[in-house]
Design a protein around this motif. Structure first.
Motif, PDB file in Angstrom:
ATOM      1  N   VAL B 202       0.832  -1.246  -0.142  1.00 14.50           N
ATOM      2  CA  VAL B 202      -0.081  -0.077   0.001  1.00 14.50           C
ATOM      3  C   VAL B 202       0.989   1.322   0.048  1.00 14.50           C
ATOM      4  O   VAL B 202       0.556   2.185  -0.906  1.00 14.50           O
ATOM      5  N   VAL B 203       1.860   1.214   0.899  1.00 10.75           N
ATOM      6  CA  VAL B 203       2.732   2.628   0.850  1.00 10.75           C
ATOM      7  C   VAL B 203       3.668   2.576  -0.418  1.00 10.75           C
ATOM      8  O   VAL B 203       3.469   3.836  -0.767  1.00 10.75           O
ATOM      9  N   ILE B 204       4.050   1.636  -0.920  1.00 10.90           N
ATOM     10  CA  ILE B 204       4.688   1.553  -2.330  1.00 10.90           C
ATOM     11  C   ILE B 204       3.841   2.109  -3.459  1.00 10.90           C
ATOM     12  O   ILE B 204       4.200   3.118  -3.937  1.00 10.90           O
ATOM     13  N   LEU B 205       2.666   1.743  -3.300  1.00  6.71           N
ATOM     14  CA  LEU B 205       1.680   2.098  -4.432  1.00  6.71           C
ATOM     15  C   LEU B 205       1.242   3.717  -4.193  1.00  6.71           C
ATOM     16  O   LEU B 205       1.189   4.252  -5.135  1.00  6.71           O
ATOM     17  N   CYS B 206       0.981   4.067  -2.886  1.00  4.35           N
ATOM     18  CA  CYS B 206       0.480   5.369  -2.577  1.00  4.35           C
ATOM     19  C   CYS B 206       2.063   6.595  -3.056  1.00  4.35           C
ATOM     20  O   CYS B 206       1.855   7.228  -3.621  1.00  4.35           O
ATOM     21  N   ALA B 207       3.109   5.703  -2.659  1.00  2.00           N
ATOM     22  CA  ALA B 207       4.154   6.637  -3.059  1.00  2.00           C
ATOM     23  C   ALA B 207       4.321   6.887  -4.561  1.00  2.00           C
ATOM     24  O   ALA B 207       4.537   7.908  -5.035  1.00  2.00           O
ATOM     25  N   PHE B 208       4.004   5.812  -5.079  1.00  2.43           N
ATOM     26  CA  PHE B 208       3.843   5.806  -6.666  1.00  2.43           C
ATOM     27  C   PHE B 208       2.960   6.724  -7.126  1.00  2.43           C
ATOM     28  O   PHE B 208       3.212   7.509  -7.917  1.00  2.43           O
ATOM     29  N   SER B 209       1.680   6.772  -6.481  1.00  2.00           N
ATOM     30  CA  SER B 209       0.860   7.678  -7.051  1.00  2.00           C
ATOM     31  C   SER B 209       1.251   9.167  -6.764  1.00  2.00           C
ATOM     32  O   SER B 209       0.920   9.800  -7.618  1.00  2.00           O
ATOM     33  N   ASP B 319      18.599  20.570  -7.848  1.00  2.40           N
ATOM     34  CA  ASP B 319      17.652  20.466  -8.937  1.00  2.40           C
ATOM     35  C   ASP B 319      16.373  20.351  -8.030  1.00  2.40           C
ATOM     36  O   ASP B 319      15.728  19.583  -7.716  1.00  2.40           O
ATOM     37  N   THR B 320      15.731  21.765  -8.358  1.00  4.19           N
ATOM     38  CA  THR B 320      14.315  21.885  -7.309  1.00  4.19           C
ATOM     39  C   THR B 320      13.259  20.577  -7.978  1.00  4.19           C
ATOM     40  O   THR B 320      12.675  20.179  -7.200  1.00  4.19           O
ATOM     41  N   ASP B 321      13.550  20.405  -9.218  1.00  2.00           N
ATOM     42  CA  ASP B 321      12.352  19.678  -9.820  1.00  2.00           C
ATOM     43  C   ASP B 321      12.326  18.314  -9.075  1.00  2.00           C
ATOM     44  O   ASP B 321      11.469  17.677  -8.887  1.00  2.00           O
ATOM     45  N   LYS B 322      13.664  17.880  -9.125  1.00  3.23           N
ATOM     46  CA  LYS B 322      14.066  16.713  -8.495  1.00  3.23           C
ATOM     47  C   LYS B 322      13.434  16.564  -7.106  1.00  3.23           C
ATOM     48  O   LYS B 322      13.039  15.460  -6.491  1.00  3.23           O
ATOM     49  N   VAL B 323      13.842  17.428  -6.355  1.00  6.49           N
ATOM     50  CA  VAL B 323      13.509  17.638  -4.912  1.00  6.49           C
ATOM     51  C   VAL B 323      12.025  17.524  -4.801  1.00  6.49           C
ATOM     52  O   VAL B 323      11.296  16.634  -3.670  1.00  6.49           O
ATOM     53  N   ILE B 324      11.312  18.244  -5.466  1.00  2.00           N
ATOM     54  CA  ILE B 324       9.762  18.306  -5.545  1.00  2.00           C
ATOM     55  C   ILE B 324       9.298  17.030  -5.759  1.00  2.00           C
ATOM     56  O   ILE B 324       8.316  16.556  -5.109  1.00  2.00           O
ATOM     57  N   ARG B 325       9.754  16.472  -6.956  1.00  2.00           N
ATOM     58  CA  ARG B 325       9.307  15.090  -7.175  1.00  2.00           C
ATOM     59  C   ARG B 325       9.272  14.305  -6.001  1.00  2.00           C
ATOM     60  O   ARG B 325       8.485  13.356  -5.707  1.00  2.00           O
ATOM     61  N   LEU B 326      10.568  14.282  -5.404  1.00  2.00           N
ATOM     62  CA  LEU B 326      10.682  13.272  -4.264  1.00  2.00           C
ATOM     63  C   LEU B 326       9.758  13.575  -2.860  1.00  2.00           C
ATOM     64  O   LEU B 326       9.457  12.498  -2.426  1.00  2.00           O
ATOM     65  N   VAL B 327       9.562  14.907  -3.090  1.00  2.00           N
ATOM     66  CA  VAL B 327       8.728  15.295  -1.663  1.00  2.00           C
ATOM     67  C   VAL B 327       7.338  14.900  -1.728  1.00  2.00           C
ATOM     68  O   VAL B 327       6.708  14.293  -1.097  1.00  2.00           O
ATOM     69  N   TRP B 328       7.032  14.827  -3.360  1.00  2.00           N
ATOM     70  CA  TRP B 328       5.563  14.346  -3.802  1.00  2.00           C
ATOM     71  C   TRP B 328       5.346  12.917  -3.393  1.00  2.00           C
ATOM     72  O   TRP B 328       4.699  12.505  -2.681  1.00  2.00           O
ATOM     73  N   THR B 329       6.417  12.197  -3.890  1.00  4.23           N
ATOM     74  CA  THR B 329       6.715  11.008  -3.584  1.00  4.23           C
ATOM     75  C   THR B 329       6.537  10.443  -2.090  1.00  4.23           C
ATOM     76  O   THR B 329       5.769   9.488  -1.803  1.00  4.23           O
ATOM     77  N   VAL B 330       7.518  10.938  -1.407  1.00  3.59           N
ATOM     78  CA  VAL B 330       7.611  10.463   0.182  1.00  3.59           C
ATOM     79  C   VAL B 330       6.189  10.880   0.653  1.00  3.59           C
ATOM     80  O   VAL B 330       5.479  10.136   1.657  1.00  3.59           O
ATOM     81  N   ALA B 331       5.753  12.162   0.505  1.00  2.00           N
ATOM     82  CA  ALA B 331       4.458  12.769   1.183  1.00  2.00           C
ATOM     83  C   ALA B 331       3.230  11.951   0.985  1.00  2.00           C
ATOM     84  O   ALA B 331       2.570  11.297   1.897  1.00  2.00           O
ATOM     85  N   MET B 332       3.178  11.314  -0.580  1.00  2.00           N
ATOM     86  CA  MET B 332       1.982  10.539  -0.879  1.00  2.00           C
ATOM     87  C   MET B 332       2.313   9.176   0.012  1.00  2.00           C
ATOM     88  O   MET B 332       1.256   8.649   0.548  1.00  2.00           O
ATOM     89  N   GLY B 333       3.372   8.562   0.062  1.00  2.00           N
ATOM     90  CA  GLY B 333       3.730   7.519   0.658  1.00  2.00           C
ATOM     91  C   GLY B 333       3.367   7.460   2.408  1.00  2.00           C
ATOM     92  O   GLY B 333       2.883   6.686   2.812  1.00  2.00           O
ATOM     93  N   LEU B 334       3.730   8.550   2.848  1.00  2.00           N
ATOM     94  CA  LEU B 334       3.524   8.841   4.279  1.00  2.00           C
ATOM     95  C   LEU B 334       1.804   8.950   4.577  1.00  2.00           C
ATOM     96  O   LEU B 334       1.309   8.306   5.375  1.00  2.00           O
ATOM     97  N   ALA B 335       1.224   9.739   3.620  1.00  2.00           N
ATOM     98  CA  ALA B 335      -0.356   9.750   3.675  1.00  2.00           C
ATOM     99  C   ALA B 335      -0.947   8.339   3.604  1.00  2.00           C
ATOM    100  O   ALA B 335      -1.727   8.005   4.357  1.00  2.00           O
ATOM    101  N   GLY B 336      -0.428   7.470   2.631  1.00  2.00           N
ATOM    102  CA  GLY B 336      -0.882   6.142   2.297  1.00  2.00           C
ATOM    103  C   GLY B 336      -0.878   5.646   3.694  1.00  2.00           C
ATOM    104  O   GLY B 336      -1.742   4.697   3.878  1.00  2.00           O
ATOM    105  N   LEU B 337       0.482   5.622   4.041  1.00  2.00           N
ATOM    106  CA  LEU B 337       0.556   4.585   5.516  1.00  2.00           C
ATOM    107  C   LEU B 337      -0.159   5.236   6.648  1.00  2.00           C
ATOM    108  O   LEU B 337      -0.780   4.340   7.486  1.00  2.00           O
ATOM    109  N   SER B 338      -0.309   6.602   6.483  1.00  2.00           N
ATOM    110  CA  SER B 338      -1.453   7.097   7.927  1.00  2.00           C
ATOM    111  C   SER B 338      -2.689   6.401   7.531  1.00  2.00           C
ATOM    112  O   SER B 338      -3.366   6.254   8.307  1.00  2.00           O
TER     113      SER B 338
END
Lengths: 388, 427, 325
Positions: B202-209, B319-338
């Motif tokens: 679930v966390v992986i799928l959410c992070a992917f989303s 590379d701000t785009d890369k950072v932001i991409r990572l932030v979205w990935t991690v944030a959504m993974g965390l939200a999924g875990l939550s």
């Protein structure tokens, strides 16, 4: 053919419904906030709910209707002052957070079991408790009638070609009106204004001719009042935003500091805008519950979001955008639902799912609208800027 | 939950009524009874702290003594259509109740045409004692508050990071929480995956989303130069669409990640499910890891740099785009875990669960200071505690969310930058 | 403006260069010097951001009817100072000794809009022309005391139509003077950078200010327009208005200012006529920085400490700039 007639009937019924008119009024208020002043009010539904509560509770407890209306406005007025006083000096997104939170607080309080004698808690207040006084004012007589006493069935036995020609005519008239409004010249000079008004009347007659809707007299009465109020509110906003006051609003939307440097009391003007828009919201709330009941959960965040969708669809910072947007929003959603229900087999999409499907489309439409056409149908792309 | 309440098995949750109302569409889903002008409905859900009570027989008797029987559904719900207005007696057949539960057994309600009237039946466990001390209650609520706070923290840290790096208030964030719970239901409950395997998936799928969202939506929109308000309204549209996608696919009912009722541990006066303990441990570990990453790793420092000043960060080679991409990935993974943890420790998840907790997330983020990840953590814990403790401290139970929001508003008045935010000139 | 011309104050004679020189010749060329007829008096204004002191001005007087330039290197706190006295920011010393008065009126607790209504109107370094509104709308927003801006009167056109016509006539006149009349119905966003500066100045003049404060009026303006802008500024002075402006370009300062105040690191370091002030050692130090006499080939500069020190200085300056925006 009958399917199409059925779908179109449904859309017209929804477009003319008093709740559509009510939301249009609330959207007119939101337009003052968001469209003209740039205030991110995410709690328009709370203004509606307060208006509805003030109105319904007063009448339920035996006060005359006029006092009910005053209490409804009063509640929204105080709410606007309380919200605005601390937040209008802060950055825009704080207003969004505070309004959406305050709107939820109002809803939670309304739902509370403690207040069951006033708000009816989560069940709300049924319409029968407060609409009698309003219905008694009706001059539409008793019983059921059709506004235009003949329709295409009388004229041509409901022949397909009459309908098709009629539909084409309706679409043509609406398109013409929209084009005139977008060019902006529709109300310049008496001749132009008369022409536009004539087109409105022709369009409405055509619609009633093609989609005969026999309502009960009380239903006609609610619709009459609701739409009369929509036009009155539109006229008020027209007068307001064409004035120097409206000019100051648009200036604030663009750059508060610039307006401040020109010696305008920005806080006072923003507060006035918040209050005025909130009062429109309260009026919308009162109309909203005239034909149904006061239910706190039906006036929650989703309703605010629908208001934004309608506003952006019609065109923020335009005079007729809110009305056009609300009508298209509700008619369009019902249209999608009916089309899905009629043409998509039940094995693919059940009857309940058509309802949800229509809301999914609403959400996606809102996204696409903001991305690709933020000025909406009537808006002026150069004028509309989203700045908070 | 506090034992005083935990003991009380409430036949509450007016699920059909709520479902009917919380969608503005006045169409009930998941209920067979639709009130109209000449009929009313009686409805309710039999539930305990640990879950709903299916297959319980309920007898509804009208004034004249005519009785009707209904049996609660798989989700503990029942409803009944009545054709008279007036008083009815709703009674539980105690022989159909599970063993360790007792009930007063009946409640009187008055039906009305055109509305659904909820019937609340009080059920108690046998060892119920009405005289739990205030202090015990406070302890229990604090633990619950901590639990809620940790779950909120998982989601709000992500929300805050997104706000910090992109300036966007993501109204669809809570729908990602729901997504976690929904995916958990789908993978574990429906498809029978193990809890741990399913949870990780679930966390992986959410992070992917999250990755996908930034790839196909947010990054192109940033490049298009959409304003922040515009972007915010896009997230509102996304949130609406997602909510109804959940309702479309799962329906308006509450779904659970695991079927069986969880085991309970007791520590002195505190009663807590084992799942909750595990969930809290996971939250603490994950939050600690995120904190460590933000403070100590290269990419974490880059993230904070972008939060601080995107233009400067970009100019200094990040590379701000890369950072932001990572932030979205991690944030959504965390939200999924939550979300999956939330679904596990509470009674399940519903299409509009996100709608309920979105404001708590915003409150947490704003309380801590917009855009500061650690502020969001502190804010979330405070909000969690306020929500769970306010009923113990005398607020009426249905005001507990309102209290949290009120505190947020009051704090904004005195300290607009939030608790940990940098004071800066505003407005 | 015409009535101001008629006033027999010192201001009315300021069109004559000799008279101005005679007047300024009497001022003491030192920071915080007293003037015979100050329109703006500032005392003890301090603004700190975190630990950084951005502005620390002990005493400053601005003479009525003259063009006073406020100069100083980047990060000297000029814009912050502007923000403070126009009410866009509050001094850290507010209520603790900070005091400033305009035309005899105390402004210690006055909001930005009241400052403007008192007759002290400013422009911004980054122009705040309202680009989604037309030029004439921009102009008409500048007028004071409009009846139509009252919410209740605004709905009744009759109560403000006449005033609106007068305001528009005045706006037309100013637009003509600033060579913007042809652009009257264009969106302000379609104007060039220099035209926006002109528009902003013209808009400020709509309120008939006693003193106009220009924040870097020439920045980003092409040379051809600079000449005409300078001309406008001078003619404002000649009509009796007081001008205070922030500028970087020394040629501009030398060309039009009657009196120059120099700020460095938040402090007022020198005052005087343009020619003398520019040869002042304190000013040269401020402009070239304390390091200007250091040999850049000196290897000692390349040690880590020295570089870090420099970086910190740069960072502090940048922060000060950021916060004042």
């Amino acid at each position: 053919m009958d399917n199409i007639q059925y779908i179109l009937n449904g859309m017209v019924r929804e477009a003319l419904s008093p709740q559509t008119a009510a939301v249009a009024i609330a959207v007119i208020g939101l337009n003052i906030h968001f469209g003209f002043t740039g205030l991110l009010n995410m709690g328009q539904s709370a203004f509606m709910l307060l208006g509805a509560y003030g109105f319904a509770i007063s009448i339920w407890h035996g006060l005359p209707m006029i006092l009910g209306i005053l209490f409804g406005f009063g509640a929204a007025f105080i709410f606007a002052l309380i919200l605005g006083a601390p937040t209008l000096k802060l950055r825009g997104d704080y207003l969004a957070i505070v309004t959406i939170s305050a709107a939820e607080i109002i809803r939670y309080v309304g739902r509370s079991a403690l207040l069951v004698d006033f708000t009816g808690s989560a069940q709300g207040i049924p319409g029968s408790k407060y609409t009698t006084a309003f219905d008694n004012l009706s001059f539409f007589g008793n019983g059921s009638f059709t506004l235009i006493p003949f329709n295409y069935r009388d004229v041509a036995d409901g022949a397909a070609w009459v309908r098709v020609i009629g539909w084409i005519l309706v679409v043509a008239v609406i398109t013409l009106i929209v084009l005139r409004l977008r060019r902006g010249g529709a109300f310049e000079g008496i001749a132009q204004a008369a022409l536009t008004a004539l087109m409105f009347v022709v369009g409405i007659f055509l619609i009633f001719f093609l989609f005969p809707v026999p309502y009960l007299s009380s239903e006609w009465w609610v619709r009459f009042v609701a739409w009369a109020l929509v036009f009155a509110c539109t006229a008020v906003v027209f007068l307001l935003v064409r004035s120097p006051w409206g000019r100051a609003l648009r200036g604030i939307r663009e750059d508060e500091d610039a307006i401040r440097s020109l010696g305008k009391n920005v806080f006072a003007i923003k507060m006035q805008a918040l209050v005025i828009g909130g009062l429109f919201g309260a009026l919308g709330g009162m109309v909203y519950v005239l034909s149904s009941s006061v239910q706190p959960d039906s006036m929650g965040r989703s309703l605010t979001f629908f208001c934004y969708t309608a506003l952006l669809l019609g065109g923020a910072a335009t005079i007729f955008g809110p009305v056009l947007g609300s009508v298209l929003f509700f008619a369009g959603r019902i249209g999608i639902k009916y089309i899905a229900a009629t043409y998509v087999p039940d094995s693919v999409m059940s009857g309940q799912q058509t309802e949800q499907f229509s809301y999914i489309v609403v959400g996606v439409a809102l996204m696409l609208l903001v991305i690709f056409r933020p000025q909406g149908i009537l808006g002026n792309k150069r004028e509309l800027r989203f700045n908070v | 939950m506090p034992r005083g309440v935990a003991g009380l098995v409430l036949a509450l949750l007016l699920a059909p009524v709520l479902a009917l109302m919380s969608s503005t569409a006045a169409h009930a889903v998941d209920t067979l009874c639709l009130p109209d002008a000449t009929h009313g409905c009686l409805a309710g859900t039999l539930r305990t702290e640990d879950g709903v009570l299916p297959d319980v027989t309920i007898t509804v008797t009208d004034e004249a003594g005519a009785a009707q029987e209904v049996v609660t559904s798989e989700t503990g719900k029942w409803n009944l259509r009545v054709d008279k207005e007036g008083p009815y007696t709703v009674k539980i057949d105690e022989s159909t109740l599970p063993k360790d539960l007792v009930t007063d057994g009946e409640v009187k309600v008055t039906s009305k045409f055109g509305v659904t009237i909820p019937a609340l039946i009080t059920i108690r466990t046998e060892n119920y004692s009405a005289t739990t001390s205030k202090f015990d209650e406070l302890l229990q609520s604090s633990v619950n508050g901590l639990r809620l706070g940790l779950l909120l923290a998982l989601a709000s840290v992500g929300l805050s990071l997104i706000y910090g790096t992109t300036g966007l208030s993501n109204f669809a964030h809570a729908e990602q929480v729901t997504l976690g719970g929904m995916l958990g239901y789908y993978l574990i409950n429906v498809h029978g995956l193990g809890l741990w395997v399913g949870g990780v998936l679930v966390v992986i799928l959410c992070a992917f989303s999250g990755w996908l969202q930034d790839r196909v939506l947010w990054q192109p929109l940033r490049r298009r130069g959409l304003g922040l308000t515009q972007l915010m309204i896009v997230t509102i549209g996304l949130s609406l669409a997602l909510q109804y996608v959940y309702q479309y696919t799962v329906g308006a009912r509450t779904v659970r990640v695991v079927q069986d009722n969880p085991e309970v541990s007791e520590f002195g006066p505190i009663t807590i499910t084992n799942q909750s303990i595990v969930a809290m441990v996971i939250s603490v570990v994950v939050l600690a890891a995120v904190g460590y990453a933000l403070l100590r790793t290269r990419i974490g420092r880059a993230t904070r740099a972008v939060s601080d000043n995107p233009a400067l960060a970009a100019a200094s080679g990040i590379d701000t785009d890369k950072v932001i991409r990572l932030v979205w990935t991690v944030a959504m993974g965390l939200a999924g875990l939550s979300g999956i943890l939330y679904a596990l420790v509470t009674n399940g998840i519903k299409w509009d669960t996100g709608l309920q907790i979105l404001l708590l997330l915003f409150a947490a983020v704003t309380l801590g200071g917009l855009g500061t990840a650690f502020g969001a953590l502190v804010g979330a814990l405070i909000i969690g505690l306020v929500v769970e403790l306010s009923p113990v401290l005398g607020m009426p139970g249905d005001f507990k969310y309102a209290t949290a929001l009120l505190i947020l508003i009051l704090l904004l008045l005195v300290r607009p930058q939030g608790l940990l935010g940098k004071p800066q000139r505003i407005g | 403006m015409s009535d101001q011309m008629a006033q027999p104050t010192a201001a009315s004679g300021m069109a004559d260069p000799a008279a101005r020189r005679a007047l300024t010749g009497g001022f003491a060329p030192e920071p915080g010097s007293a003037k015979p007829d100050p329109i703006l008096v500032v005392d003890n204004i301090v603004r700190q951001f975190g630990g950084m002191t951005a502005v620390d001005v002990g005493h400053l007087e601005v003479q009525r009817g003259l063009i006073t330039a406020l100069i100083g290197p980047n990060g000297a706190g000029k814009t912050t100072f502007f923000n403070l006295i126009t009410g866009f920011d509050r001094p850290t010393t507010a209520g603790k000794g900070a005091h400033w008065a305009f035309d005899g009126r105390t402004l210690d607790k006055t909001s930005a809009s009241s400052v403007a209504r008192a007759g002290m109107v400013r422009t911004f370094q980054l122009t705040k022309a309202l680009s989604a509104m037309t030029v004439i709308e921009n102009m008409m927003l500048g007028a004071q005391d409009q009846a139509g801006e009252n919410l209740f009167k605004s709905m009744f056109r009759g109560t403000w139509a006449k005033q609106e016509r007068e305001i528009e006539a005045k706006a037309d006149e100013l637009l003509g003077r600033f060579k913007l009349y042809e652009k009257k119905h264009d969106y302000a966003g379609s104007l060039s950078g220099g035209q926006r500066k002109l528009l902003e100045m013209a808009r400020a003049l709509m309120s008939d200010p006693k003193m106009i404060m220009l924040d870097e009026p020439m920045a980003g303006v092409n040379p051809a327009l600079t000449q005409s802008l300078l001309g406008h500024v001078q003619s404002l002075r000649d009509e009796g208005m007081t001008v205070l402006f922030v500028e970087h370009d020394m040629h501009v300062v030398r060309h039009i200012s009657d009196w120059v105040a120099v700020m460095a690191e938040g402090k007022l370091v020198a005052e005087g006529p343009a020619d003398t002030v520019m040869s002042d050692q304190a000013v040269i130090d401020a402009y070239l920085g304390a390091h200007h006499d250091t040999d850049l080939g000196d290897d000692a500069l390349l040690t880590d400490e020295a570089i870090e020190e420099l970086e910190e200085e740069v960072a502090a300056e940048r922060e000060a700039e950021e916060e004042t925006k």
